[in-house]
Design a protein around this motif. Structure first.
Motif, PDB file in Angstrom:
ATOM      1  N   PHE A 297     -23.609  28.710   0.129  1.00  0.00           N
ATOM      2  CA  PHE A 297     -23.385  28.277  -1.273  1.00  0.00           C
ATOM      3  C   PHE A 297     -22.700  26.399  -1.691  1.00  0.00           C
ATOM      4  CE2 PHE A 297     -18.889  26.941  -3.057  1.00  0.00           C
ATOM      5  CZ  PHE A 297     -19.028  27.943  -3.745  1.00  0.00           C
ATOM      6  N   ASP A 298     -22.672  25.421  -0.553  1.00  0.00           N
ATOM      7  CA  ASP A 298     -23.270  24.929  -1.445  1.00  0.00           C
ATOM      8  C   ASP A 298     -25.017  24.426  -2.075  1.00  0.00           C
ATOM      9  OD1 ASP A 298     -20.934  23.999  -1.197  1.00  0.00           O
ATOM     10  OD2 ASP A 298     -21.193  22.687   0.961  1.00  0.00           O
ATOM     11  N   ARG A 299     -25.871  24.913  -1.388  1.00  0.00           N
ATOM     12  CA  ARG A 299     -27.189  25.002  -2.183  1.00  0.00           C
ATOM     13  C   ARG A 299     -27.144  25.460  -4.044  1.00  0.00           C
ATOM     14  NH1 ARG A 299     -31.796  26.616   2.769  1.00  0.00           N
ATOM     15  NH2 ARG A 299     -30.311  25.790   4.279  1.00  0.00           N
ATOM     16  N   ILE A 300     -26.330  26.090  -3.888  1.00  0.00           N
ATOM     17  CA  ILE A 300     -26.854  27.118  -5.344  1.00  0.00           C
ATOM     18  C   ILE A 300     -25.683  26.359  -5.655  1.00  0.00           C
ATOM     19  CG2 ILE A 300     -26.076  28.952  -6.134  1.00  0.00           C
ATOM     20  CD1 ILE A 300     -26.526  30.244  -3.717  1.00  0.00           C
ATOM     21  N   LEU A 301     -24.220  25.574  -5.597  1.00  0.00           N
ATOM     22  CA  LEU A 301     -23.650  24.781  -6.396  1.00  0.00           C
ATOM     23  C   LEU A 301     -24.171  23.694  -6.621  1.00  0.00           C
ATOM     24  CD1 LEU A 301     -21.187  24.490  -7.409  1.00  0.00           C
ATOM     25  CD2 LEU A 301     -20.120  23.817  -5.589  1.00  0.00           C
ATOM     26  N   ALA A 302     -25.232  23.168  -5.928  1.00  0.00           N
ATOM     27  CA  ALA A 302     -25.395  21.756  -6.196  1.00  0.00           C
ATOM     28  C   ALA A 302     -26.612  22.079  -6.977  1.00  0.00           C
ATOM     29  CB  ALA A 302     -25.861  20.795  -4.489  1.00  0.00           C
ATOM     30  N   SER A 303     -27.006  22.610  -6.432  1.00  0.00           N
ATOM     31  CA  SER A 303     -28.823  23.565  -7.878  1.00  0.00           C
ATOM     32  C   SER A 303     -27.667  23.563  -9.357  1.00  0.00           C
ATOM     33  CB  SER A 303     -29.392  24.833  -7.322  1.00  0.00           C
ATOM     34  OG  SER A 303     -29.900  24.370  -5.890  1.00  0.00           O
ATOM     35  N   ARG A 304     -26.928  24.453  -9.316  1.00  0.00           N
ATOM     36  CA  ARG A 304     -26.443  24.615 -10.214  1.00  0.00           C
ATOM     37  C   ARG A 304     -25.564  23.070 -11.381  1.00  0.00           C
ATOM     38  NH1 ARG A 304     -22.172  29.908 -10.250  1.00  0.00           N
ATOM     39  NH2 ARG A 304     -22.651  29.514 -12.352  1.00  0.00           N
ATOM     40  N   PHE A 305     -25.223  22.447 -10.120  1.00  0.00           N
ATOM     41  CA  PHE A 305     -24.430  20.926 -10.862  1.00  0.00           C
ATOM     42  C   PHE A 305     -25.395  20.320 -11.929  1.00  0.00           C
ATOM     43  CE2 PHE A 305     -20.370  20.700  -9.300  1.00  0.00           C
ATOM     44  CZ  PHE A 305     -20.282  21.486  -9.788  1.00  0.00           C
ATOM     45  N   GLY A 306     -26.743  20.693 -10.885  1.00  0.00           N
ATOM     46  CA  GLY A 306     -27.982  19.508 -11.102  1.00  0.00           C
ATOM     47  C   GLY A 306     -29.001  20.389 -12.529  1.00  0.00           C
ATOM     48  N   VAL A 307     -28.899  21.508 -12.632  1.00  0.00           N
ATOM     49  CA  VAL A 307     -29.343  21.790 -13.841  1.00  0.00           C
ATOM     50  C   VAL A 307     -28.383  21.249 -15.065  1.00  0.00           C
ATOM     51  CG1 VAL A 307     -30.975  23.182 -12.410  1.00  0.00           C
ATOM     52  CG2 VAL A 307     -29.511  24.959 -13.666  1.00  0.00           C
ATOM     53  N   ARG A 308     -27.036  22.230 -14.735  1.00  0.00           N
ATOM     54  CA  ARG A 308     -26.642  21.964 -15.953  1.00  0.00           C
ATOM     55  C   ARG A 308     -26.579  20.632 -16.645  1.00  0.00           C
ATOM     56  NH1 ARG A 308     -23.473  22.869 -19.529  1.00  0.00           N
ATOM     57  NH2 ARG A 308     -21.547  23.910 -19.860  1.00  0.00           N
ATOM     58  N   ALA A 309     -26.384  19.783 -15.655  1.00  0.00           N
ATOM     59  CA  ALA A 309     -26.190  18.078 -16.439  1.00  0.00           C
ATOM     60  C   ALA A 309     -27.245  17.754 -16.787  1.00  0.00           C
ATOM     61  CB  ALA A 309     -26.778  17.066 -14.915  1.00  0.00           C
ATOM     62  N   VAL A 310     -28.525  18.595 -16.643  1.00  0.00           N
ATOM     63  CA  VAL A 310     -29.727  18.039 -17.429  1.00  0.00           C
ATOM     64  C   VAL A 310     -29.801  19.112 -19.057  1.00  0.00           C
ATOM     65  CG1 VAL A 310     -31.889  18.961 -17.971  1.00  0.00           C
ATOM     66  CG2 VAL A 310     -31.827  18.432 -15.380  1.00  0.00           C
ATOM     67  N   GLN A 311     -28.859  19.979 -19.209  1.00  0.00           N
ATOM     68  CA  GLN A 311     -28.139  20.518 -20.717  1.00  0.00           C
ATOM     69  C   GLN A 311     -27.418  19.896 -21.259  1.00  0.00           C
ATOM     70  OE1 GLN A 311     -26.054  23.923 -20.294  1.00  0.00           O
ATOM     71  NE2 GLN A 311     -27.442  25.093 -21.239  1.00  0.00           N
ATOM     72  N   LEU A 312     -26.641  18.980 -20.431  1.00  0.00           N
ATOM     73  CA  LEU A 312     -25.663  18.125 -21.328  1.00  0.00           C
ATOM     74  C   LEU A 312     -26.740  17.064 -21.648  1.00  0.00           C
ATOM     75  CD1 LEU A 312     -23.118  19.508 -19.619  1.00  0.00           C
ATOM     76  CD2 LEU A 312     -22.800  17.230 -18.653  1.00  0.00           C
ATOM     77  N   ILE A 313     -27.807  17.027 -20.822  1.00  0.00           N
ATOM     78  CA  ILE A 313     -28.160  15.717 -21.707  1.00  0.00           C
ATOM     79  C   ILE A 313     -28.469  15.884 -23.002  1.00  0.00           C
ATOM     80  CG2 ILE A 313     -30.495  13.731 -21.617  1.00  0.00           C
ATOM     81  CD1 ILE A 313     -28.765  13.630 -18.076  1.00  0.00           C
ATOM     82  N   GLU A 314     -29.785  17.134 -22.612  1.00  0.00           N
ATOM     83  CA  GLU A 314     -30.091  17.656 -23.536  1.00  0.00           C
ATOM     84  C   GLU A 314     -28.808  17.688 -25.140  1.00  0.00           C
ATOM     85  OE1 GLU A 314     -32.998  21.087 -23.781  1.00  0.00           O
ATOM     86  OE2 GLU A 314     -30.968  21.851 -23.137  1.00  0.00           O
ATOM     87  N   ARG A 315     -28.455  18.230 -25.102  1.00  0.00           N
ATOM     88  CA  ARG A 315     -27.044  18.499 -25.368  1.00  0.00           C
ATOM     89  C   ARG A 315     -25.837  16.776 -26.423  1.00  0.00           C
ATOM     90  NH1 ARG A 315     -24.057  24.230 -23.945  1.00  0.00           N
ATOM     91  NH2 ARG A 315     -26.104  25.339 -24.149  1.00  0.00           N
ATOM     92  N   GLU A 316     -26.840  15.981 -25.814  1.00  0.00           N
ATOM     93  CA  GLU A 316     -26.127  13.911 -25.805  1.00  0.00           C
ATOM     94  C   GLU A 316     -24.522  14.763 -25.550  1.00  0.00           C
ATOM     95  OE1 GLU A 316     -27.556  12.466 -29.027  1.00  0.00           O
ATOM     96  OE2 GLU A 316     -29.455  12.897 -28.014  1.00  0.00           O
ATOM     97  N   GLU A 317     -23.887  15.440 -24.290  1.00  0.00           N
ATOM     98  CA  GLU A 317     -22.611  15.315 -24.245  1.00  0.00           C
ATOM     99  C   GLU A 317     -22.447  13.999 -23.145  1.00  0.00           C
ATOM    100  OE1 GLU A 317     -20.769  19.621 -23.330  1.00  0.00           O
ATOM    101  OE2 GLU A 317     -22.037  20.706 -24.043  1.00  0.00           O
ATOM    102  N   TYR A 318     -22.818  13.241 -23.729  1.00  0.00           N
ATOM    103  CA  TYR A 318     -22.284  11.820 -22.731  1.00  0.00           C
ATOM    104  C   TYR A 318     -21.159  11.498 -22.228  1.00  0.00           C
ATOM    105  CZ  TYR A 318     -27.447  10.999 -23.913  1.00  0.00           C
ATOM    106  OH  TYR A 318     -28.405  11.342 -23.471  1.00  0.00           O
TER     107      TYR A 318
END
Lengths: 363, 363, 363, 363
Positions: A297-318
């Protein structure tokens, strides 16, 4: 447009940190051709140096199942109150945030991903005010962060505590003993509550429900009267008796800096022993709860958080952090998340479940 | 008002069954002073006999961490199509539901708690139509039931598969091999998807996304070109190539009743070996995925379902089943739950995560 | 005197390989100031290239708990029969041992540590004859090597199988089923015997005791008559019926190269189903048995073997391998070790134990 | 000739106890048609009552993987110094051994199997002198019993500690911390030594080698100088500084009866912190080390001991206990076993291994 991300972990160890790092690197480097710089030892690595290293695909290969963090972390490094030696050699706390901003700019990074708990996210928010484009990733084994259904690390901690309770059950049962198990969670009772239910505890004491030790003693004696001479009592480290937090703190003061000596677990065990003449044993699980291989569960959640953080940067949702809501990973202002704590609601369905199972919560 | 509950499990083994039983007994007997009768071997125990035994507090002591079910179960016993020998000694399928209703009335129970998957719940709903006051508890390791966020048993299955993938990773890496791992899930790809992400799989093939084997082969060859000569491919047992389900089924027919011989995993491994000349190995995890001690998550969910089922009976919400929605356990009409399947949505956030991590889904 | 050691792994994956590597490096580099060169991918790395890299203290930090081998391995690379393409593009087997000797000399190493099973050690002995100063370290999950009480990897394999049996027990019991579990071991029954006893198997079939399937069927039916309707049968992959090895082999031939399809486990399950009309299920555990984190026992044994191998080089006891004898790690001529196999003695105390526990061995 | 065996466990919980019980019952009841009576709560059950119950095949079904003991145990019940209230209501220690002999005879049992450690076996030997035909089974997680290569429970304890060390490693490494882990073992350092090696400890402190804390501090500082800023120190609960046992005991006296508060682990951590200004953390693993599911090794050893104990009774080798020697389970006079302790030999091959790996033993 190619970008460069700086990434750091702050605060205590937490299973899943490497999963976030891997998620960021794979989403950024593999999917987008960006660069990722890993800052070493939390904010310390931005204050000093800067100390960081390029994270390529190879550097994150095989790290998902590993505990700890390949970047190192720090509990201390608050750049707004950073320990520095003054001219007399004394350590004073100084605001070195300007230095952090300079170092960040020197790195040439477009954004900073800050992975951490309450403390780290508050610092991140302030750095955001100083002009660093920040994205937050919530992290804590205690699950005490608001705005996200759950944080990574928590599920693993519950698993470790439950496994320990399984072991202690057989000993308690064979010896007809009362076993008191003190678990982590800071001001929140999540670990105690979930691991206590999963580990068949008879009593669970939470910070959110100040306990009446007479009720606890009565419960144990009733149970003995029904023929069950053993009991497991799970105590959250932040639990305290009704109107009694001070007594506990006093006994902690007498420990001369020795960590966790004579915490609430010892208090509960000693009192039950004294009041009812029962043989009690205390186990303080300590740091084993926050290390080692993360649960799926934590591996998946951590992975999801990581890839989503990159998307936030892409969208400049700082100034935002990633968060789990139902089946989705969403984006929320960091400000909202650090403005309060996620505590156990004494009226929640899960608490009701515990009481329906016959677990005594000391109320 | 004192009541008497009859309780049965139907369908395959599933970690958490004992947690439901214990939850029902503790909420009914300890909290309400009711009686609970455990029906043995699923619906078989209602058709025959009835075969059941009183479940008191002692009988459920210590069972929460144990796999299996203390009541036994049955894959077969559909009372509407029950295998019975006719006068010639041939086995025919007969509707014996009337007998079940009679036997249930003979027990003197006020309600029946039926714990099971799709099949069991459909039977429960029909028995409800025949006048038995039924409450359902959803159960499946495959997580393919609708109306509940998740079912117990699923989290444990994901954990078992992830642990196996962790082991296989080291071997695949040391030997530069392609390992194909076939996992359970029936028509749903949940286990494959979550365990695949958690276990660092390079390729995940789901029933919900018919796969293009050329894309899979290309992905593996690209990866080798980048220096990673090993790959783990997780294949859901229900996965199939684009436009190709029939081929797979045919090969299964040739197995003369030997279970799982030559399923989709073997097909994928053989094809990759044939097309690319790579050394492949197949592991079919099989029944280890559905037994043994439940994870903490499943123990808690099963306990919650058990106590909530008792509350449904108290409130006479018959024809309903318990279900998880966010942080709460709610009540939904059984009818709604069995009218369709919970499948992986190819556009879901979790699927997007997998692709962001660089996992090839064969599309 | 400073020395340089070359180190390679041969054969299949085996938990503990990294422990040997770490032991060699720490004893050589940290204690003696020597150098260690890690050869990649077994003998392949000596035939080609040579491909190797310096192993310093940092390179072995944290590897003790990790499965696999940081050096890679190879099942194929026998330098005396090495697959090489001839002028027609056909692959032929060629003696390239001269090349290995040349490459070894080019490395400037004083000695070679060869970690492997039967096959690797035989090659090592022949290279020793060609003038390479060789020290052997026995390795096999099958425990089929003579001259050492036990090999590393074996204890881990027994643990993995036992855990699987624990899971299958609950399913078998809940469903009243016969579960047939096929386990590794090549011609030796060690894994089947020990894991079978530890996992409460009812029947254990070993290569060392050709089995009588009638006795097995009778045992299961007797057990059912006494009220236990489930049974776990553990079958070593090398087991075969009395006078019947051929039948099994034939069915394997029909698998068209698909690995482990229709092995002895499927044969046993199909026959019991056919003869007694019982519902049977087969699980072939496969490669999960040879990967992943090593057990504490294997970590210690591997570490001991590694440091002792360095001492053998210090003392120039070439042509020898390390071995466990009681509480000590000793040195024995490689020749002695590869001249036969360590099989289960049908009269051993451990086999008697199994029968005293009521386990049927098919004799 | 049909016989009746009485069976009891004495002393602390130990993984494998149920395996011995099952082994005795299966060898006696299933193989020989004898009867087995299980005495409850150790010698207490013979002093009082007698309290015991018939153990048939069904009662031991499924208990091999379970921790604890289905019979209960007692730490107290020495019949030669049994706590009894006198006429004033004060508890005095009284010799009630005559009562035990009477109760044993009342049971009609032909022999008594006593499963326990040093204390239990000494009592067993004295009861043997009083005419009870006794057979001993050695049991201790500490492995401190002589005359047997190893005791069951020990392997499990080493496994639990190693797993905890694995978890702590990642935290220590991420935080650059010194972690001090105090483990069980009484006067013997076996658990510390083996788990320390398996868990990649940097320092191991054993009761058998009084430690020089200056050497320990130097080792840690050297390691930091080489770039490794984290260290795990494993301390056996019985370890003490050179010439310094008294200091430690004094600090234990100040704990007012609170168990394990301020033991040697806290002393070591506090001293290193004080002398070198390093951040240290202490974890006292406590009772989790002695409970829960036994490892495969311990299940097998316990089963072997159980069936062999029955054979000793068959052969009337009373006053003897079973013991592991190499591959065989043998019989030795209890007297020999309790006359001394199995301690770690500071010159043993295993200790040499630890030092070759660069582990500091404080000498």
């Amino acid at each position: 447009m190619s970008r460069c991300i700086a990434l750091l972990n702050g605060g205590g160890d937490c299973p899943g940190l490497n999963g976030v790092i891997r998620g960021v690197v794979r989403a950024a480097v593999l999917q987008r051709g960006w660069r990722v710089l890993g800052v070493e030892d939390g904010f310390d690595g931005l204050v000093e140096g800067p100390r960081c290293r390029e994270l390529d695909l190879k550097s994150v290969c095989g790290i998902l199942p590993r505990g700890g963090t390949i970047l190192g972390t720090s509990n201390r490094g608050n750049p707004f109150r950073y320990p520095v030696a003054n001219e007399n050699g004394d350590v004073i706390l100084k605001d070195v945030s300007r230095q952090v901003v300079d170092h960040f700019q020197k790195l040439g990074a477009d954004a900073l991903v800050a992975v951490g708990g309450d403390g780290t996210l508050k610092i991140a928010r302030r750095l955001s005010d100083l002009g660093i484009p920040v994205v937050g990733v919530p992290k804590t084994i205690d699950n005490d962060l608001q705005e996200t259904d759950v944080t990574f690390g928590y599920n693993t901690a519950v698993g470790i505590v439950t496994e320990a309770l399984d072991r202690l059950q057989t000993t308690a049962e064979s010896h007809h003993r009362v076993m008191v198990v003190e678990v982590m969670g800071r001001d929140a009772g999540w670990i105690a509550l979930e691991a206590g239910i999963a580990g068949s505890a008879e009593v669970i004491l939470l910070p959110e429900i100040p306990f009446d030790l007479d009720l606890v003693c009565d419960h144990i004696m009733d149970r003995r009267a029904r023929g069950s001479r053993f009991s497991i009592i799970v105590v959250a480290e932040g639990a305290f008796p009704k109107g009694g937090r001070k007594i506990v703190q006093a006994s902690a003061d007498q420990t001369h800096g020795l960590e966790r000596l004579g915490g609430i677990g010892h208090y509960v065990a000693a009192e039950i022993g004294r009041r009812k003449g029962l043989e009690t044993r205390v186990v303080v699980l300590g740091h084993v709860q926050r290390g080692g291989t993360p649960s799926p569960f934590d591996r998946i959640l951590a992975s999801r958080f990581g890839v989503r953080a990159v998307q936030l940067i892409e969208r400049e949702e700082y100034g935002h952090m990633v968060a789990l809501r139902g089946r989705d990973v969403v984006s929320v202002p960091i400000e909202q998340a650090v403005d309060g704590q996620n505590l156990v609601d004494p009226d929640a369905n899960l608490v009701w479940t515990a009481e329906q199972l016959g677990i005594m919560l000391g109320r």
